[in-house]
Design a protein around this motif. Structure first.
Motif, PDB file in Angstrom:
ATOM      1  N   ARG A 211      20.234 -96.213  53.848  1.00 33.12           N
ATOM      2  CA  ARG A 211      19.187 -96.320  52.822  1.00 33.12           C
ATOM      3  C   ARG A 211      19.587 -95.470  51.626  1.00 33.12           C
ATOM      4  N   ASP A 212      19.348 -96.015  50.442  1.00 28.73           N
ATOM      5  CA  ASP A 212      19.685 -95.266  49.239  1.00 28.73           C
ATOM      6  C   ASP A 212      18.848 -93.996  49.180  1.00 28.73           C
ATOM      7  N   ARG A 213      17.541 -94.156  49.216  1.00 26.56           N
ATOM      8  CA  ARG A 213      16.621 -93.024  49.262  1.00 26.56           C
ATOM      9  C   ARG A 213      15.427 -93.454  50.100  1.00 26.56           C
ATOM     10  N   LEU A 214      15.048 -92.643  51.060  1.00 34.13           N
ATOM     11  CA  LEU A 214      13.850 -92.914  51.859  1.00 34.13           C
ATOM     12  C   LEU A 214      12.649 -92.394  51.066  1.00 34.13           C
ATOM     13  N   ARG A 215      11.825 -93.288  50.600  1.00 35.92           N
ATOM     14  CA  ARG A 215      10.666 -92.889  49.797  1.00 35.92           C
ATOM     15  C   ARG A 215       9.481 -92.672  50.729  1.00 35.92           C
ATOM     16  N   VAL A 216       8.981 -91.457  50.745  1.00 35.69           N
ATOM     17  CA  VAL A 216       7.890 -91.064  51.633  1.00 35.69           C
ATOM     18  C   VAL A 216       6.724 -90.551  50.786  1.00 35.69           C
ATOM     19  N   LEU A 217       5.536 -91.057  51.099  1.00 38.60           N
ATOM     20  CA  LEU A 217       4.311 -90.586  50.460  1.00 38.60           C
ATOM     21  C   LEU A 217       3.543 -89.748  51.469  1.00 38.60           C
ATOM     22  N   LEU A 218       3.376 -88.463  51.173  1.00 37.74           N
ATOM     23  CA  LEU A 218       2.643 -87.530  52.037  1.00 37.74           C
ATOM     24  C   LEU A 218       1.332 -87.179  51.359  1.00 37.74           C
ATOM     25  N   VAL A 219       0.215 -87.534  52.028  1.00 35.51           N
ATOM     26  CA  VAL A 219      -1.125 -87.258  51.492  1.00 35.51           C
ATOM     27  C   VAL A 219      -1.804 -86.270  52.432  1.00 35.51           C
ATOM     28  N   SER A 220      -2.013 -85.048  51.955  1.00 35.77           N
ATOM     29  CA  SER A 220      -2.663 -84.015  52.756  1.00 35.77           C
ATOM     30  C   SER A 220      -4.140 -83.946  52.361  1.00 35.77           C
ATOM     31  N   GLY A 221      -4.996 -84.054  53.376  1.00 37.20           N
ATOM     32  CA  GLY A 221      -6.423 -84.082  53.089  1.00 37.20           C
ATOM     33  C   GLY A 221      -6.937 -82.768  52.555  1.00 37.20           C
ATOM     34  N   GLU A 222      -6.433 -81.666  53.086  1.00 36.88           N
ATOM     35  CA  GLU A 222      -6.831 -80.354  52.594  1.00 36.88           C
ATOM     36  C   GLU A 222      -5.763 -79.363  53.027  1.00 36.88           C
TER      37      GLU A 222
ATOM     38  N   LEU B 291      10.471 -82.864  55.316  1.00 40.10           N
ATOM     39  CA  LEU B 291      10.882 -83.973  54.464  1.00 40.10           C
ATOM     40  C   LEU B 291      11.768 -83.520  53.313  1.00 40.10           C
ATOM     41  N   LYS B 292      11.565 -82.309  52.801  1.00 38.92           N
ATOM     42  CA  LYS B 292      12.395 -81.820  51.712  1.00 38.92           C
ATOM     43  C   LYS B 292      13.775 -81.371  52.198  1.00 38.92           C
ATOM     44  N   SER B 293      13.904 -81.073  53.501  1.00 37.92           N
ATOM     45  CA  SER B 293      15.206 -80.629  54.023  1.00 37.92           C
ATOM     46  C   SER B 293      16.210 -81.760  54.105  1.00 37.92           C
TER      47      SER B 293
ATOM     48  N   ASP C  60      13.110 -89.081  49.357  1.00 40.57           N
ATOM     49  CA  ASP C  60      12.453 -88.905  48.057  1.00 40.57           C
ATOM     50  C   ASP C  60      10.957 -88.753  48.341  1.00 40.57           C
ATOM     51  N   LEU C  61      10.464 -87.515  48.269  1.00 37.57           N
ATOM     52  CA  LEU C  61       9.103 -87.202  48.709  1.00 37.57           C
ATOM     53  C   LEU C  61       8.130 -87.176  47.537  1.00 37.57           C
ATOM     54  N   VAL C  62       6.989 -87.850  47.726  1.00 37.81           N
ATOM     55  CA  VAL C  62       5.848 -87.753  46.817  1.00 37.81           C
ATOM     56  C   VAL C  62       4.702 -87.152  47.621  1.00 37.81           C
ATOM     57  N   HIS C  63       4.222 -85.958  47.237  1.00 38.30           N
ATOM     58  CA  HIS C  63       3.236 -85.213  48.032  1.00 38.30           C
ATOM     59  C   HIS C  63       2.004 -84.910  47.186  1.00 38.30           C
ATOM     60  N   PHE C  64       0.860 -85.309  47.733  1.00 39.89           N
ATOM     61  CA  PHE C  64      -0.410 -84.987  47.098  1.00 39.89           C
ATOM     62  C   PHE C  64      -1.299 -84.280  48.110  1.00 39.89           C
ATOM     63  N   THR C  65      -1.963 -83.218  47.654  1.00 41.96           N
ATOM     64  CA  THR C  65      -2.960 -82.521  48.468  1.00 41.96           C
ATOM     65  C   THR C  65      -4.315 -82.632  47.779  1.00 41.96           C
ATOM     66  N   ILE C  66      -5.310 -83.081  48.532  1.00 41.01           N
ATOM     67  CA  ILE C  66      -6.653 -83.268  47.958  1.00 41.01           C
ATOM     68  C   ILE C  66      -7.343 -81.896  47.909  1.00 41.01           C
ATOM     69  N   LEU C  67      -7.261 -81.249  46.719  1.00 38.36           N
ATOM     70  CA  LEU C  67      -7.876 -79.926  46.570  1.00 38.36           C
ATOM     71  C   LEU C  67      -9.324 -80.015  46.066  1.00 38.36           C
ATOM     72  N   ARG C  68      -9.675 -81.111  45.445  1.00 37.92           N
ATOM     73  CA  ARG C  68     -11.022 -81.218  44.853  1.00 37.92           C
ATOM     74  C   ARG C  68     -11.614 -82.569  45.229  1.00 37.92           C
ATOM     75  N   PRO C  69     -12.242 -82.648  46.383  1.00 37.84           N
ATOM     76  CA  PRO C  69     -12.856 -83.920  46.788  1.00 37.84           C
ATOM     77  C   PRO C  69     -14.048 -84.237  45.900  1.00 37.84           C
ATOM     78  N   PRO C  70     -14.507 -85.493  45.921  1.00 35.30           N
ATOM     79  CA  PRO C  70     -15.607 -85.911  45.021  1.00 35.30           C
ATOM     80  C   PRO C  70     -16.889 -85.137  45.226  1.00 35.30           C
ATOM     81  N   GLU C  71     -17.153 -84.697  46.472  1.00 35.17           N
ATOM     82  CA  GLU C  71     -18.437 -84.036  46.696  1.00 35.17           C
ATOM     83  C   GLU C  71     -18.462 -82.604  46.171  1.00 35.17           C
TER      84      GLU C  71
END
Length: 699
Positions: free
Chosen positions: A276-287, A299-301, A306-317
């Motif tokens: 694979r050229d680049r393994l594209r991984v989406l990591l979504v952390s709830g908190e 994943l970074k090691s 190719d990592l895309v990481h989002f952490t939900i720091l501010r939920p809608p509520e």
């Protein structure tokens, strides 16, 4: 026959005798200078004494003539089995052997040359050198080689003391077509086009109606072939797209043509490793939590991820009145990630994610479609998985490998592989694994540390490969449509990374789960492949299966013959058999729906790279020896005995050079004179000199 010669056995070393001779010469010269009349007699006396010291003897040798030796080498390699070459070889061998037997005084040394080991080709040079080294060179009257001339070790041809003749098999109107791979990559990127350069070549007298164009088929891993019409004699670049990782066996096959010498060089095999050229991984952390960095570090090691990481720091509520313009947080690009570009990701990881209104229900429906189309989702569950915010209450409900009961088990437990997990490639063979539940534990053997929290799940629809507290499912793997879903019912894998109670193989376990989700070949539950020992034809056939036993695998040879090979279980879920291939070529393994193609050596052995009869590789050695090349198509030549230096071949004949070698059978040695005779001669000469000089003085 007898021969007479004089030999010496000196009583003193030759330098001493030479010194005495020099001193005697000085004394004789002095006598001559003084005018002594007996100087000549004195010189003769000294010469007799020196001869006595040298001890001359007569040697009589009785000899008898030896027969000459002719090396007769017949080529029995694979290229010699083409067309009518075996019949030509047999007829020439019988005729030449009969003529040699009828010559008289000639011994024949027969040598047969087969294919060299390890696809080495025809080793005529080595065979001729070995045969010559076993015989006295003085008796070699010549060497005759019956072959198509395709020797693959011309550098080993020896310097011949007599003529070397080649009787060339084959026909003037022979022709052949072959496929040559010019360049092929060792690695190829999955899904991207790679180029293979090849050439179709015609050799010999090609019929005009067959020249110019040829049909070519290309297949990958034994699949349905694609056909091309290609130009003969031109270098071609063919595009190829790899569809899976690991080894891809690409087979090229030319359509057979009527009249060509062989079809064995109409095929070629290229083995390309798909990456694979680049393994594209989406990591979504709830908190944020203690295990979040574990996933990120894993994943970074890997430089290929190719990592895309989002952490939900501010939920809608969360409404605290802070103006949006004063927030430094990045807005979660939900539509771009889960609608527009979701198919660009190889794996989506939900780490303690709760459905709290961030993703609309339509987005989860799109994630469901992504999985069914071949995507992969990995869920690392935390306490929110047991609540109404669980992902199991979204459109992903039917794809969940197990259902949460709503209970969070906050107690220490030891993760264990299940009986199934001991066979599954994701969990099999992990270092320090404790035995499955109900199995006795080995005393004094350290094992993994405990985890402290687990989400209770039930009704698993996938494969439970690990279990935790109360033997409830801990790791469940499931195939959904073309895609895969993995559920890890705990967020405490990070305890192993911190070394809690000895830790455990946390990075290896998470890596295997992620790579299984992305369909890496080495982690497939049902697999069939061959492990080839480099540089040999030894192969280990491997069948990986979750079943307790597997049937024999069907093996198809390059010539189409089939055999069945039984496999024995050598490790949980791994069945193997050691097998020795009879020849190089392309082999096909099959077990039910599983099929695997593997190549041993080249698809076309070296013997079939050049099939037309030619004396080019042997010509230099033949010319240097004074020999000649004769085509058997023009008739089998007669044998003649010729003198050294004369022409060794002519119209319809080839010559051998008699060597006249002999062997000594008796040897007698007798002194030329006894010792007392030498002494008497020296005394007589000395006395004569003394009398002559005394008479002269009296006068």
């Amino acid at each position: 026959m007898s021969g007479l010669s004089v030999i010496f056995a000196p009583l003193l070393p030759w330098p001493v005798i030479a010194a005495l001779a020099g001193a005697a010469l000085v004394l004789v010269a002095l006598a001559l200078w003084r005018g002594l009349p007996g100087w000549a007699l004195r010189g003769l006396a000294v010469l007799v004494l020196l001869a006595a010291l040298a001890q001359p003897a007569l040697q009589t040798a009785e000899t008898e003539p030896l027969s000459d030796i002719v090396l007769l080498l017949d080529d029995r390699s694979s290229s010699q089995a083409l067309a009518d070459r075996p019949a030509q070889t047999d007829a020439a061998l019988a005729r030449i052997a009969a003529e040699l037997d009828g010559l008289g005084g000639v011994e024949t040394r027969r040598v047969s040359v087969a294919d060299g080991e390890g696809n080495a080709g025809t080793e005529i040079g080595a065979a001729l050198a070995e045969a010559l080294a076993a015989e006295p060179r003085a008796r070699i009257a010549g060497a005759i080689v019956i072959s198509d001339g395709q020797a693959h070790d011309p550098a080993l041809l020896p310097e011949m003391p007599a003529p070397l003749h080649l009787l060339l098999t084959g026909r003037d109107n022979d022709w052949d077509r072959r496929l040559v791979i010019r360049t092929a990559p060792a690695f190829g990127i999955i899904g991207e086009e790679t180029q293979i350069r090849l050439r179709v070549e015609d050799q010999g007298a090609v019929p005009p109606e067959l020249a110019g164009r040829a049909g070519l088929e290309i297949s990958i891993d034994g699949g349905d072939p694609k056909r091309y019409e290609v130009n003969v004699g031109r270098e071609l670049e063919l595009p190829l797209v790899l569809k899976h990782g690991g080894q891809n066996v690409v087979q090229f096959t030319l359509d057979p043509s009527e009249g060509e010498l062989t079809e064995r060089n109409n095929a070629a095999v290229v083995q390309i490793n798909g990456v694979r050229d680049r393994l594209r991984v989406l990591l979504v952390s709830g908190e944020p939590h203690a295990g979040e960095r574990t996933w990120r570090n894993l994943l970074k090691s890997d430089a290929a991820v190719d990592l895309v990481h989002f952490t939900i720091l501010r939920p809608p509520e969360k409404q605290d009145g802070t103006p949006v313009s004063e927030l430094s947080l990045i807005a979660f690009p939900t539509q771009e990630l889960f609608i527009d570009k979701i198919d660009e990701f190889d794996l989506i990881i939900f780490d303690r994610y709760g459905a709290r209104g961030i993703l609309p229900s339509a987005y989860f429906a799109n994630i469901r479609s992504y999985i069914e189309r071949g995507g992969a989702v990995l869920i690392s569950a935390g306490p929110e998985f047991a609540t109404v915010q669980s992902l199991s209450r979204t459109a992903l409900e039917d794809l969940m490998p197990a259902r949460p009961t709503g209970r969070v088990l906050s107690e220490a437990f030891l993760p264990r592989p299940t009986e199934l997990g001991l066979r599954h490639p994701v969990t099999a063979g992990l270092d320090g694994a404790p035995p499955a539940a109900g199995q006795p534990e080995a005393e004094g053997v350290p094992h993994w540390g405990r985890w402290l929290r687990q989400i209770e799940v039930e009704n698993p629809t996938g494969e439970v490969v690990m279990e935790g507290a109360g033997n409830t499912p801990l790791l469940v793997l499931s195939r959904q449509g073309e895609g895969r879903v993995a559920l890890l019912a705990s967020d405490h894998a990070w305890l192993w990374d911190r070394g809690f109670e000895g830790g455990g193989p946390q990075l290896e376990l998470l890596r295997r789960i992620a790579h299984w989700s992305m369909k890496e070949p080495e982690l497939e539950e049902e697999a069939l492949y061959a492990e080839i020992e480099p540089g040999s034809l030894s192969v280990t056939l491997v069948r990986r299966s979750m079943a307790p036993s597997v049937p024999p695998v069907a093996l198809t040879h390059p010539d189409g013959t089939r055999e069945e090979i039984a496999l024995a279980e050598t490790a949980p879920g791994r069945f193997t058999a050691r097998w020795q291939a009879p020849e190089a070529g392309l082999y096909r393994l099959r077990d039910g729906d599983l099929e695997r193609v593997f190549a041993l050596g080249p698809a076309a052995p070296r013997e079939f790279e050049e099939t037309l009869a030619s004396a080019a590789t042997l010509q230099a050695a033949i010319t240097a020896s004074g020999g000649a090349v004769t085509r058997l198509e023009d008739g089998i030549p007669r044998l003649r005995l010729i003198r050294a230096g004369r022409a060794s071949a002519g119209n319809g004949w080839i010559g051998l050079t008699p060597r006249g070698a002999s062997a000594t059978v008796d040897l007698r040695v007798a002194p030329l004179l006894p010792g007392w005779a030498w002494l008497l001669m020296a005394v007589a000469l000395t006395l004569a000199a003394w009398l002559l000089e005394g008479r002269t003085r009296r006068r």
